[in-house]
Scaffold this motif. Structure first.
Motif, PDB file in Angstrom:
ATOM      1  N   ASP A   1       0.038  10.288  17.348  1.00  0.00           N
ATOM      2  CA  ASP A   1      -0.767   9.078  17.429  1.00  0.00           C
ATOM      3  C   ASP A   1      -0.282   8.062  16.389  1.00  0.00           C
ATOM      4  N   ARG A   2      -0.798   6.853  16.496  1.00  0.00           N
ATOM      5  CA  ARG A   2      -0.347   5.768  15.629  1.00  0.00           C
ATOM      6  C   ARG A   2      -0.633   6.056  14.162  1.00  0.00           C
ATOM      7  N   LEU A   3      -1.808   6.603  13.863  1.00  0.00           N
ATOM      8  CA  LEU A   3      -2.181   6.856  12.472  1.00  0.00           C
ATOM      9  C   LEU A   3      -1.198   7.813  11.793  1.00  0.00           C
ATOM     10  N   SER A   4      -0.842   8.915  12.477  1.00  0.00           N
ATOM     11  CA  SER A   4       0.063   9.904  11.892  1.00  0.00           C
ATOM     12  C   SER A   4       1.447   9.316  11.649  1.00  0.00           C
ATOM     13  N   VAL A   5       1.936   8.552  12.612  1.00  0.00           N
ATOM     14  CA  VAL A   5       3.267   7.971  12.500  1.00  0.00           C
ATOM     15  C   VAL A   5       3.322   6.893  11.418  1.00  0.00           C
ATOM     16  N   MET A   6       2.352   6.004  11.423  1.00  0.00           N
ATOM     17  CA  MET A   6       2.362   4.918  10.444  1.00  0.00           C
ATOM     18  C   MET A   6       2.176   5.434   9.016  1.00  0.00           C
ATOM     19  N   ARG A   7       1.432   6.528   8.854  1.00  0.00           N
ATOM     20  CA  ARG A   7       1.278   7.121   7.516  1.00  0.00           C
ATOM     21  C   ARG A   7       2.640   7.530   6.957  1.00  0.00           C
ATOM     22  N   GLU A   8       3.476   8.129   7.795  1.00  0.00           N
ATOM     23  CA  GLU A   8       4.804   8.567   7.343  1.00  0.00           C
ATOM     24  C   GLU A   8       5.738   7.375   7.120  1.00  0.00           C
ATOM     25  N   ILE A   9       5.654   6.388   7.974  1.00  0.00           N
ATOM     26  CA  ILE A   9       6.499   5.200   7.802  1.00  0.00           C
ATOM     27  C   ILE A   9       6.164   4.494   6.491  1.00  0.00           C
ATOM     28  N   GLU A  10       4.889   4.366   6.184  1.00  0.00           N
ATOM     29  CA  GLU A  10       4.479   3.711   4.937  1.00  0.00           C
ATOM     30  C   GLU A  10       4.915   4.513   3.711  1.00  0.00           C
ATOM     31  N   ALA A  11       4.937   5.848   3.838  1.00  0.00           N
ATOM     32  CA  ALA A  11       5.306   6.701   2.711  1.00  0.00           C
ATOM     33  C   ALA A  11       6.808   6.765   2.488  1.00  0.00           C
ATOM     34  N   HIS A  12       7.608   6.611   3.555  1.00  0.00           N
ATOM     35  CA  HIS A  12       9.035   6.897   3.457  1.00  0.00           C
ATOM     36  C   HIS A  12       9.955   5.702   3.701  1.00  0.00           C
ATOM     37  N   THR A  13       9.380   4.502   3.858  1.00  0.00           N
ATOM     38  CA  THR A  13      10.212   3.302   4.003  1.00  0.00           C
ATOM     39  C   THR A  13       9.634   2.189   3.136  1.00  0.00           C
ATOM     40  N   ARG A  14      10.458   1.224   2.840  1.00  0.00           N
ATOM     41  CA  ARG A  14      10.023   0.076   2.045  1.00  0.00           C
ATOM     42  C   ARG A  14       9.730  -1.098   2.970  1.00  0.00           C
TER      43      ARG A  14
ATOM     44  N   TRP B   1       7.018   2.924  22.598  1.00  0.00           N
ATOM     45  CA  TRP B   1       5.688   3.464  22.355  1.00  0.00           C
ATOM     46  C   TRP B   1       4.849   2.440  21.588  1.00  0.00           C
ATOM     47  N   GLN B   2       3.653   2.174  22.084  1.00  0.00           N
ATOM     48  CA  GLN B   2       2.815   1.113  21.521  1.00  0.00           C
ATOM     49  C   GLN B   2       2.342   1.396  20.090  1.00  0.00           C
ATOM     50  N   ALA B   3       2.422   2.645  19.649  1.00  0.00           N
ATOM     51  CA  ALA B   3       2.021   2.968  18.278  1.00  0.00           C
ATOM     52  C   ALA B   3       2.866   2.228  17.255  1.00  0.00           C
ATOM     53  N   TYR B   4       4.069   1.811  17.652  1.00  0.00           N
ATOM     54  CA  TYR B   4       4.963   1.108  16.730  1.00  0.00           C
ATOM     55  C   TYR B   4       4.719  -0.402  16.688  1.00  0.00           C
ATOM     56  N   ALA B   5       3.766  -0.892  17.467  1.00  0.00           N
ATOM     57  CA  ALA B   5       3.590  -2.339  17.613  1.00  0.00           C
ATOM     58  C   ALA B   5       3.293  -3.030  16.278  1.00  0.00           C
ATOM     59  N   THR B   6       2.605  -2.342  15.362  1.00  0.00           N
ATOM     60  CA  THR B   6       2.230  -2.980  14.102  1.00  0.00           C
ATOM     61  C   THR B   6       3.373  -2.999  13.078  1.00  0.00           C
ATOM     62  N   LEU B   7       4.523  -2.464  13.429  1.00  0.00           N
ATOM     63  CA  LEU B   7       5.653  -2.471  12.495  1.00  0.00           C
ATOM     64  C   LEU B   7       6.084  -3.894  12.141  1.00  0.00           C
ATOM     65  N   LYS B   8       5.813  -4.829  13.018  1.00  0.00           N
ATOM     66  CA  LYS B   8       6.202  -6.221  12.741  1.00  0.00           C
ATOM     67  C   LYS B   8       5.469  -6.779  11.527  1.00  0.00           C
ATOM     68  N   LEU B   9       4.393  -6.085  11.095  1.00  0.00           N
ATOM     69  CA  LEU B   9       3.671  -6.510   9.893  1.00  0.00           C
ATOM     70  C   LEU B   9       4.352  -5.995   8.622  1.00  0.00           C
ATOM     71  N   ARG B  10       5.256  -4.992   8.759  1.00  0.00           N
ATOM     72  CA  ARG B  10       5.959  -4.432   7.594  1.00  0.00           C
ATOM     73  C   ARG B  10       7.366  -4.993   7.440  1.00  0.00           C
ATOM     74  N   GLY B  11       7.941  -5.453   8.544  1.00  0.00           N
ATOM     75  CA  GLY B  11       9.316  -5.948   8.509  1.00  0.00           C
ATOM     76  C   GLY B  11       9.725  -6.419   9.891  1.00  0.00           C
ATOM     77  N   GLU B  12      11.003  -6.417  10.163  1.00  0.00           N
ATOM     78  CA  GLU B  12      11.486  -6.770  11.495  1.00  0.00           C
ATOM     79  C   GLU B  12      11.420  -5.539  12.385  1.00  0.00           C
ATOM     80  N   HIS B  13      11.192  -5.761  13.664  1.00  0.00           N
ATOM     81  CA  HIS B  13      11.017  -4.646  14.590  1.00  0.00           C
ATOM     82  C   HIS B  13      11.782  -4.927  15.880  1.00  0.00           C
ATOM     83  N   VAL B  14      12.687  -4.021  16.209  1.00  0.00           N
ATOM     84  CA  VAL B  14      13.435  -4.098  17.465  1.00  0.00           C
ATOM     85  C   VAL B  14      12.990  -2.939  18.339  1.00  0.00           C
ATOM     86  N   MET B  15      12.440  -3.242  19.503  1.00  0.00           N
ATOM     87  CA  MET B  15      11.962  -2.217  20.422  1.00  0.00           C
ATOM     88  C   MET B  15      13.032  -1.962  21.488  1.00  0.00           C
TER      89      MET B  15
END
Length: 226
Positions: A108-121, A131-145
């Motif tokens: 789910d989105r919560l599990s994935v985003m928790r790891e992304i926040e912990a392991h990327t800048r 997968w729509q769970a990645y949609a909020t990545l544009k708030l952390r940086g650039e996002h290519v789907m």
């Protein structure tokens, strides 16, 4: 850690070399210099040292590929992300560089985003599937789907790096004939360590980890995470 293992030095050296070569413990069952239980304990400590070294790796920045997969043999019952006996794993790979992978409790989105926040800048360039769970990545940086047709990416963008790692990891773990679920995170940490040091001689690297690490430092890694 090396000195705390109560096996003859020659036995530990031989087991370390066999571990580096990828020889599973069960294939050493006719050796009499160490019991099966002692071999398994030593291998577990080796994997824990590798896993801990990977946990201490700095968060990734720059171009990063993200993806999820499952590990585990085929069984009767539900298929897909809810399949019985499967472990869901999330992974990141820095383009032309290192990899990080970790079990997650749910797809789910919560599990994935928790790891992304912990392991990327923040400010990284993320490559993911649709997968729509990645949609909020544009708030952390650039996002290519990455969009795919018949299993192939459309256009020049891709996530071939992390997909290649999944193949590497599953092929490496196949000879173990099933991995105990409570120790899966150690096996996964070992595979990441091997991949990240694939151009180096692992024996002196792991020996150095054993000499520098205490059992107290390893306890959080040895204990299975949630």
């Amino acid at each position: 850690m090396w000195d705390s293992v109560r096996l003859p030095v020659a036995t530990k050296q031989r087991l370390l070399e066999l571990f580096v070569l990828g020889v599973p413990s069960y294939r050493q069952r006719f050796r009499s210099d160490a019991s099966a239980a002692a071999r398994e304990r030593f291998y577990r400590l080796l994997r824990a040292c590798c896993a801990q070294a990977e946990q201490l790796r700095e968060p990734f920045e720059g171009a990063i590929e993200c993806d999820e997969t499952t590990f585990g043999g085929a069984r009767h019952g539900p298929r897909g992300w809810g399949a019985l006996g499967k472990v869901i794993v999330f992974g990141l790979i820095k383009r032309n560089g290192r990899v990080k992978a970790m079990p997650i409790p749910r797809h789910d989105r919560l599990s994935v985003m928790r790891e992304i926040e912990a392991h990327t800048r923040e400010g990284a360039l993320y490559y993911t599937d649709e997968w729509q769970a990645y949609a909020t990545l544009k708030l952390r940086g650039e996002h290519v789907m990455i969009r795919k047709e018949k299993g192939r990416p459309v256009g020049r963008d891709h996530i071939n790096g992390i997909e290649g790692f999944w193949s590497y990891a599953k092929n490496w773990l196949y000879p173990y004939r099933g991995v105990p679920r409570q120790y899966f995170h150690l096996y996964l940490g070992e595979v990441c360590y091997r991949y990240n040091h694939r151009g180096e001689d692992l024996k002196p690297l792991i020996y150095k980890l054993l000499k520098q690490t205490s059992i107290q430092e390893l306890m959080p890694t040895l204990v299975r995470k949630g």
